[in-house]
Scaffold this active site. Sequence first.
Site, mmCIF file in Angstrom:
data_model
loop_
_atom_site.group_PDB
_atom_site.id
_atom_site.type_symbol
_atom_site.label_atom_id
_atom_site.label_comp_id
_atom_site.label_asym_id
_atom_site.label_seq_id
_atom_site.Cartn_x
_atom_site.Cartn_y
_atom_site.Cartn_z
ATOM 1 N N CYS A 157 8.101 -2.847 -20.346
ATOM 2 C CA CYS A 157 8.223 -1.732 -21.285
ATOM 3 C C CYS A 157 9.673 -1.588 -21.759
ATOM 4 O O CYS A 157 10.143 -2.402 -22.537
ATOM 5 C CB CYS A 157 7.676 -0.450 -20.671
ATOM 6 S SG CYS A 157 7.336 0.849 -21.898
ATOM 7 N N HIS A 201 2.506 -1.767 -18.990
ATOM 8 C CA HIS A 201 2.886 -1.530 -17.598
ATOM 9 C C HIS A 201 1.928 -2.249 -16.651
ATOM 10 O O HIS A 201 0.981 -1.636 -16.135
ATOM 11 C CB HIS A 201 2.907 -0.025 -17.295
ATOM 12 C CG HIS A 201 4.096 0.677 -17.828
ATOM 13 N ND1 HIS A 201 5.283 0.792 -17.131
ATOM 14 C CD2 HIS A 201 4.310 1.291 -19.018
ATOM 15 C CE1 HIS A 201 6.167 1.458 -17.867
ATOM 16 N NE2 HIS A 201 5.602 1.774 -19.012
ATOM 17 N N GLU A 227 2.346 -3.070 -13.651
ATOM 18 C CA GLU A 227 2.404 -2.515 -12.292
ATOM 19 C C GLU A 227 1.390 -1.398 -12.083
ATOM 20 O O GLU A 227 1.032 -1.074 -10.938
ATOM 21 C CB GLU A 227 3.823 -2.039 -11.969
ATOM 22 C CG GLU A 227 4.213 -0.683 -12.535
ATOM 23 C CD GLU A 227 4.569 -0.714 -14.024
ATOM 24 O OE1 GLU A 227 4.911 0.355 -14.561
ATOM 25 O OE2 GLU A 227 4.510 -1.799 -14.631
#
Length: 247
Positions: free
Chosen positions: A110, A217, A219
Amino acid sequence: MSRMSQKALIGITTYGRQDALPFSLPSVYIDAVRTAGGIPILLPPGETDPAILLEPLDGLIISGGGDINPVWYEGLDHPSIYSVDSDRDAFELQLAKYAMQHHLPVLGICRGLQILIVASGGTLIPHVPEVYGNSVLHRIDPEPGKRLPTEHLVKINGESRLAKFVQNTHISVVSWHHQAVHKVPDGWRVVAHAPEDGVIEAVEHEHHPWAIGVQWHPELSVNDPHHKRIFQAFVQATYIEQNLLTA
């Protein structure tokens, strides 16, 4: 035990220290690195010599967060720009330049993608809806004390390394951004878009051994095999680079 036999040491940049708050980072970044087989090392802003931090490490993740000050890419201010942290900007830009110059595997997430682009001479779109409209929701407007990511589709270039890693060319991603890449600097190529509006969603460097930025994202979706493979490929690349350096 030799250095080569150890797990990869992965530096992850943290949020800055604003309003006297502690340095911090969402735990999902740490979890993603550990799940992929690496050891996370947190890198708070403030050090002025990137070599001191990065020479002992095997890879670098530049994490998400607030907006980059537009002065770094000769951009215009915009009322939607938020959480600007000059110390963090300067710190991460130094780390990005070091990683690129010294062939350190680097993953930008990001804001981290945007740092890689700005560090290489590129520019950003200050507010995506003003350029691309609202056909794709890349960020839900935050409410007081609440931040809600959103999801949308991304199309990945089938000839890219990213497509090879995730083993697909169309994936659903978790998104939280209102800025995006505008001018792509020399050496980088666009490898993913949001298919409905064309926003740049991922870039790869053409000459660096492993430098990739994703606008979403991963994660936050590490239990999804597509996104988990990004971290696995990144950690694996750090071992390959270790072997090259010691061969």
